[in-house]
Design an enzyme around this catalytic site. Structure first.
Site, short mmCIF file in Angstrom:
data_model
loop_
_atom_site.label_atom_id
_atom_site.label_comp_id
_atom_site.label_asym_id
_atom_site.label_seq_id
_atom_site.Cartn_x
_atom_site.Cartn_y
_atom_site.Cartn_z
CG ASP A 6 -4.96 5.15 -3.30
OD1 ASP A 6 -4.88 4.07 -3.93
OD2 ASP A 6 -4.12 6.06 -3.43
CB SER A 7 -2.10 2.01 -1.67
OG SER A 7 -1.70 2.94 -2.67
CE1 TYR A 38 -2.37 -1.30 0.22
CE2 TYR A 38 -4.31 -1.08 -1.17
CZ TYR A 38 -3.73 -1.07 0.07
OH TYR A 38 -4.52 -0.84 1.17
N GLY A 39 1.27 -1.89 -5.45
CA GLY A 39 1.56 -2.33 -6.82
C GLY A 39 2.13 -3.72 -7.00
CB CYS A 69 -6.73 1.83 -4.96
SG CYS A 69 -5.19 0.93 -5.11
CG ASN A 70 -6.66 2.23 -11.37
OD1 ASN A 70 -6.52 3.32 -10.81
ND2 ASN A 70 -7.33 2.11 -12.49
CB THR A 71 -3.22 -1.74 -7.24
OG1 THR A 71 -2.53 -0.78 -8.03
CG2 THR A 71 -2.38 -2.98 -7.09
CD GLU A 147 1.37 7.94 -0.75
OE1 GLU A 147 1.34 8.12 0.48
OE2 GLU A 147 0.36 8.02 -1.48
CB CYS A 179 -1.82 4.18 -10.96
SG CYS A 179 -1.31 4.49 -9.25
CB THR A 180 -6.05 6.83 -8.03
OG1 THR A 180 -5.45 6.10 -6.95
CG2 THR A 180 -7.22 6.05 -8.60
CG HIS A 181 -0.55 7.35 -6.03
ND1 HIS A 181 -1.30 6.28 -5.65
CD2 HIS A 181 0.03 7.82 -4.90
CE1 HIS A 181 -1.20 6.11 -4.34
NE2 HIS A 181 -0.39 7.04 -3.86
#
Ligand code: DGL
Length: 276
Positions: A6-7, A38-39, A69-71, A147, A179-181
């Site tokens: 992921d980012s 990354y968005g 990561c969806n992005t 983050e 979004c995975t976050h």
């Protein structure tokens, strides 16, 4: 070995659901936090990061890679699938279960700008928008909160409220976490959504984990005993979810954690996700 990236730390929400089904596998997780978020980045930039990360994960021994990561899935999964001789599992925007389950006929999608522009999301949106209204919002500042490990409290509520409240105000009763976050902010989202009629949040991670198991079976990457055990866990977990029961904690897997930047946040979140 299963590679996951992921980012940043967000992909741990997906890793958790994978480990729930496959606790005995070996894992390598890479958080590209030196280049997060990354968005708003270009698809070309993200594809370059995905290439570099794929090389690292393959060099560590990964024989399948989950783009948690969806992005990154939206920007680059088709490109890296063409370029590398390894299977990639990507994130799917969970528009379908949301569209099928809404009672108000309005669903909200929270995701990054990159995901909302991606062809996968636009295609699933156009499949379902005849039957319901789909409203979207970028989760502004959500990735930064996660983050920084700021998952709750007044600051998190204020940031989450700015993006979630406009969706709730449209009458959306189902919110897709694109979004995975974002699943890490679920308790804060539930606090913000108090006072609105029943709101359901949909996290696609369990579906992605199930898909990974099926692909690993197809690819001969999972023994029969492990596959049977994983499918039994799928059944038990889905039953518990349907009945609103709390799921058992997931033990920490055999894993190598890699961060391209400071690893402190990743390690701290990892400890909260997995039982010691
Ligand atoms: N976790 C991410 C996703 O699912 C990345 C968000 C970001 O880096 O902006 O899209």
């Amino acid at each position: 070995m299963i590679g996951v990236f992921d980012s940043g730390s967000g992909g741990l929400s997906v890793l958790k659901e994978i480990v729930r089904l496959l606790p005995d596998e070996k894992y390598v997780y890479l958080a590209d936090n030196a280049h997060c978020p990354y968005g708003e980045k270009s698809p070309e930039y993200i594809a370059d990061r995905c290439r570099e990360i794929t090389r690292i994960l393959m060099s560590k021994g990964a024989d399948i890679i989950v783009v948690a990561c969806n992005t990154a899935t939206a920007a680059a999964i088709n490109t890296i699938r063409k370029e590398f001789d390894i299977k990639f599992i990507g994130m799917e925007p969970a528009v379908k279960p949301a569209a099928l389950g809404t009672r108000t006929g309005v669903i909200g999608v929270l995701a990054t700008a990159g995901t909302l522009k991606g062809s996968k999301y636009l295609a699933s949106k156009s499949n379902f928008e005849d039957g319901c209204r789909i409203v979207e919002h970028v989760g502004e500042g959500f990735v930064e909160l996660v983050e920084a490990g700021k998952l709750s409290g007044p600051e998190a509520e204020a940031v989450v409220g700015r993006s979630l409240t406009p969706l709730l105000d449209t009458g959306a009763d189902t919110i897709v976490l694109g979004c995975t976050h974002y699943p890490f902010l679920l308790p804060t989202m539930q606090t913000v959504a108090k006072g609105y009629a029943v709101v359901r949040f949909i996290d696609p991670a369990p579906a992605v984990a199930r898909h990974l198991v099926y692909v690993m079976v197809q690819e001969g990457l999972l023994g029969e005993r492990q596959a049977t055990k994983a499918l039994a866990t799928v059944v038990a977990t889905e039953e518990a979810r349907a009945m609103g029961q709390e799921l058992p904690p997931v033990p920490a897997p055999d894993i190598e954690l890699i961060a391209t930047g400071n690893p402190a946040g990743l390690k701290a979140l990892f400890k909260t996700v997995f039982r010691k």
